[in-house]
Design a protein around this motif. Sequence first.
Motif, mmCIF file in Angstrom:
data_model
loop_
_atom_site.group_PDB
_atom_site.id
_atom_site.type_symbol
_atom_site.label_atom_id
_atom_site.label_comp_id
_atom_site.label_asym_id
_atom_site.label_seq_id
_atom_site.Cartn_x
_atom_site.Cartn_y
_atom_site.Cartn_z
ATOM 1 N N LEU A 5 6.875 -7.852 7.386
ATOM 2 C CA LEU A 5 6.470 -6.444 7.394
ATOM 3 C C LEU A 5 7.628 -5.591 6.891
ATOM 4 C CD1 LEU A 5 4.647 -6.018 10.830
ATOM 5 C CD2 LEU A 5 3.609 -5.787 8.574
ATOM 6 N N GLY A 6 7.306 -4.579 6.123
ATOM 7 C CA GLY A 6 8.361 -3.686 5.647
ATOM 8 C C GLY A 6 7.779 -2.414 5.078
ATOM 9 N N GLY A 7 8.626 -1.444 4.901
ATOM 10 C CA GLY A 7 8.180 -0.184 4.319
ATOM 11 C C GLY A 7 9.335 0.769 4.138
ATOM 12 N N ASP A 8 9.054 1.865 3.470
ATOM 13 C CA ASP A 8 10.065 2.907 3.304
ATOM 14 C C ASP A 8 9.388 4.257 3.198
ATOM 15 O OD1 ASP A 8 9.535 3.594 0.417
ATOM 16 O OD2 ASP A 8 10.207 1.545 0.102
ATOM 17 N N ILE A 9 10.145 5.301 3.492
ATOM 18 C CA ILE A 9 9.643 6.665 3.391
ATOM 19 C C ILE A 9 10.777 7.564 2.925
ATOM 20 C CG2 ILE A 9 10.121 7.130 5.834
ATOM 21 C CD1 ILE A 9 7.657 9.001 5.785
ATOM 22 N N LYS A 10 10.457 8.468 2.032
ATOM 23 C CA LYS A 10 11.460 9.380 1.504
ATOM 24 C C LYS A 10 11.700 10.492 2.516
ATOM 25 C CE LYS A 10 12.813 10.677 -3.150
ATOM 26 N NZ LYS A 10 12.352 10.971 -4.531
ATOM 27 N N ILE A 11 12.951 10.650 2.951
ATOM 28 C CA ILE A 11 13.282 11.659 3.954
ATOM 29 C C ILE A 11 14.190 12.744 3.393
ATOM 30 C CG2 ILE A 11 12.972 10.092 5.893
ATOM 31 C CD1 ILE A 11 15.995 9.697 5.952
ATOM 32 N N GLY A 12 14.551 12.626 2.138
ATOM 33 C CA GLY A 12 15.380 13.622 1.470
ATOM 34 C C GLY A 12 15.101 13.586 -0.014
ATOM 35 N N ARG A 13 15.741 14.487 -0.747
ATOM 36 C CA ARG A 13 15.493 14.557 -2.184
ATOM 37 C C ARG A 13 15.735 13.212 -2.858
ATOM 38 N NH1 ARG A 13 15.401 18.935 -5.885
ATOM 39 N NH2 ARG A 13 15.841 20.333 -4.153
ATOM 40 N N ASN A 14 16.818 12.544 -2.492
ATOM 41 C CA ASN A 14 17.138 11.235 -3.056
ATOM 42 C C ASN A 14 17.593 10.268 -1.963
ATOM 43 O OD1 ASN A 14 16.725 11.701 -5.961
ATOM 44 N ND2 ASN A 14 18.422 13.134 -5.769
ATOM 45 N N LEU A 15 16.894 10.307 -0.834
ATOM 46 C CA LEU A 15 17.247 9.454 0.302
ATOM 47 C C LEU A 15 15.985 8.867 0.921
ATOM 48 C CD1 LEU A 15 19.590 8.500 2.173
ATOM 49 C CD2 LEU A 15 19.051 10.466 3.624
ATOM 50 N N LYS A 16 16.036 7.558 1.210
ATOM 51 C CA LYS A 16 14.910 6.869 1.826
ATOM 52 C C LYS A 16 15.338 6.177 3.118
ATOM 53 C CE LYS A 16 11.387 5.606 -1.567
ATOM 54 N NZ LYS A 16 10.741 4.473 -2.273
ATOM 55 N N LEU A 17 14.402 6.119 4.057
ATOM 56 C CA LEU A 17 14.560 5.320 5.268
ATOM 57 C C LEU A 17 13.839 3.998 5.042
ATOM 58 C CD1 LEU A 17 15.390 5.034 8.276
ATOM 59 C CD2 LEU A 17 13.187 6.083 8.852
ATOM 60 N N LEU A 63 0.847 -1.192 0.000
ATOM 61 C CA LEU A 63 0.000 0.000 0.000
ATOM 62 C C LEU A 63 0.882 1.242 0.000
ATOM 63 C CD1 LEU A 63 -2.443 -1.122 2.835
ATOM 64 C CD2 LEU A 63 -3.025 -0.987 0.418
ATOM 65 N N GLY A 64 0.472 2.272 -0.759
ATOM 66 C CA GLY A 64 1.191 3.539 -0.724
ATOM 67 C C GLY A 64 1.690 3.970 -2.086
ATOM 68 N N ASP A 65 2.483 5.035 -2.071
ATOM 69 C CA ASP A 65 3.020 5.596 -3.302
ATOM 70 C C ASP A 65 4.539 5.451 -3.304
ATOM 71 O OD1 ASP A 65 4.193 7.791 -1.830
ATOM 72 O OD2 ASP A 65 2.222 8.727 -1.773
ATOM 73 N N PRO A 66 5.229 5.909 -4.362
ATOM 74 C CA PRO A 66 6.687 5.735 -4.416
ATOM 75 C C PRO A 66 7.456 6.416 -3.294
ATOM 76 C CG PRO A 66 5.836 6.196 -6.606
ATOM 77 C CD PRO A 66 4.694 6.395 -5.658
ATOM 78 N N ASN A 67 6.866 7.425 -2.641
ATOM 79 C CA ASN A 67 7.584 8.149 -1.594
ATOM 80 C C ASN A 67 7.365 7.595 -0.195
ATOM 81 O OD1 ASN A 67 8.715 9.959 -3.414
ATOM 82 N ND2 ASN A 67 6.959 11.330 -3.301
ATOM 83 N N LYS A 68 6.278 6.880 0.003
ATOM 84 C CA LYS A 68 6.008 6.263 1.310
ATOM 85 C C LYS A 68 5.062 5.093 1.088
ATOM 86 C CE LYS A 68 2.493 9.791 2.382
ATOM 87 N NZ LYS A 68 2.664 10.477 1.086
ATOM 88 N N ASN A 69 5.441 3.931 1.590
ATOM 89 C CA ASN A 69 4.621 2.744 1.385
ATOM 90 C C ASN A 69 4.926 1.704 2.448
ATOM 91 O OD1 ASN A 69 6.797 0.812 0.167
ATOM 92 N ND2 ASN A 69 7.014 2.743 -0.962
ATOM 93 N N ILE A 70 4.022 0.751 2.564
ATOM 94 C CA ILE A 70 4.186 -0.334 3.521
ATOM 95 C C ILE A 70 3.767 -1.635 2.853
ATOM 96 C CG2 ILE A 70 1.873 -0.012 4.499
ATOM 97 C CD1 ILE A 70 3.077 -0.854 7.215
ATOM 98 N N SER A 71 4.470 -2.715 3.181
ATOM 99 C CA SER A 71 4.153 -4.038 2.643
ATOM 100 C C SER A 71 3.950 -5.009 3.795
ATOM 101 C CB SER A 71 5.276 -4.547 1.732
ATOM 102 O OG SER A 71 5.410 -3.742 0.579
ATOM 103 N N ILE A 72 2.950 -5.867 3.649
ATOM 104 C CA ILE A 72 2.679 -6.897 4.650
ATOM 105 C C ILE A 72 2.361 -8.195 3.925
ATOM 106 C CG2 ILE A 72 0.257 -6.126 4.809
ATOM 107 C CD1 ILE A 72 0.292 -7.185 7.712
#
Length: 309
Positions: free
Chosen positions: A236-248, A208-217
Motif C-alpha cells: 500500500l502506498g500513496g502521496d498527497i501534495k501539501i505545498g507548492r512543490n512538496l509532497k507527503l 488511482l488518483g491524479d498527480p497531486n493525490k493518489n493511492i496505489s495497492i
Amino acid sequence: MKLYLTFIICLITIFSTVIAQEDTLKASLLVFSLIDQTEYVGKIESSESNFLNIITRENQKVRIAKEKIKEVVKYEDSDLSRREKEAIEMKGAVKDSITHKEYTDANLNRMIIFPTARPMKPGQGYIQLNELFFPYAAIGIGKFLTLGGGISIVPTFQKQVIYFSPKVTPLHSENLDLAAGVFYMTMTDFSNIGFKDGVGIAYSMTTLGDPNKNISIGFGWGFSGDNFSKKPVLILGGDIKIGRNLKLLAETWTPLGTNFMLGMVGFRVIGKYVSGDAVIIRPFSSHSGGSSIVPWFSLTYNFGYDDEF
C-alpha cells in the motif's frame, strides 16, 4: 469701517490661499508634459517670467521654457504614475512566478521504493541515487513498458548487488492504471564474473488518483530461484501534495499471514528536473518490543519530462 475690515479680511484670505496653493504646488511631485512629448517628473524650485526651474526625482536641475509646457499635473493623478504602477506590478508578478513556480511531480511511476502502476512516456526516464551507494535508472519504452535497474557501489562489499525491474502497464487512463512487473536482484563477484541465484518479487499494482493525490495497492509474490511464496505481500502506498512543490509520502509492505509490517513515511521536494525524498523506515512486529528507525534519502534527476503547472 466695517466695509474696510471686511475688505482686508478678504484680501488676507485670498493671499493666504494663493500662498498655500503655491507652497503645495512647490511641495508636490509633478509631471511636466512638453509639446515635444518629453516628460519630466519633479518639483518646482523657482519660477521666472518665461521659465520654470525644477528639480527632478533623480535630483537633477532642469530649466523649462513655459511656452513649451503642454500640461502640468500631480504625479499621483497622471498617466505616467498609472503606467509605472502597472509596470511594477507586472515585474512583481513575473518575479513571483519565477521564484515560486509550481512543478508537477515527475516521479509518478514510483512510490518511495516500490513502483506504482503508472508508466513513463517513451524517452522519459530518471537516474536515482539511494542512500549514496544504491544507484538506479529507469526509462519508458513505448507506451506500456518501463525498464529499470542498477548496481550497488558499496566500497566495502566484495560482491555488489545487481537489480533489474521491468514493468508493463496494459491499462492506462487519466486516473486509473493497472500494471504488473518483477523486481529481481542477485549478487555478483567481480573476481569471478557470474551471477548467483537471485531473489525477487513478482507483483501486480493498481494506482488511482491524479498527480497531486493518489493511492496505489498491489500484491507481490516473493521468489528465490524457482520457488515462489504461497502467500503474497500486500503493498500500500500513496502521496498527497501539501505545498507548492512538496509532497507527503507513505508506503507499507505487509506479508499476509504474518504479524510483520514495514512502514515508510516522508516528504518529497519537487523541482523541474531534480527531486529529493527524505523518509524514515520502521519495521513493526508483535514479537519485537521496539524496532529501530532507518532514515532513507534519495536524489532523482528526471529527463524527458516537461509537464508543469
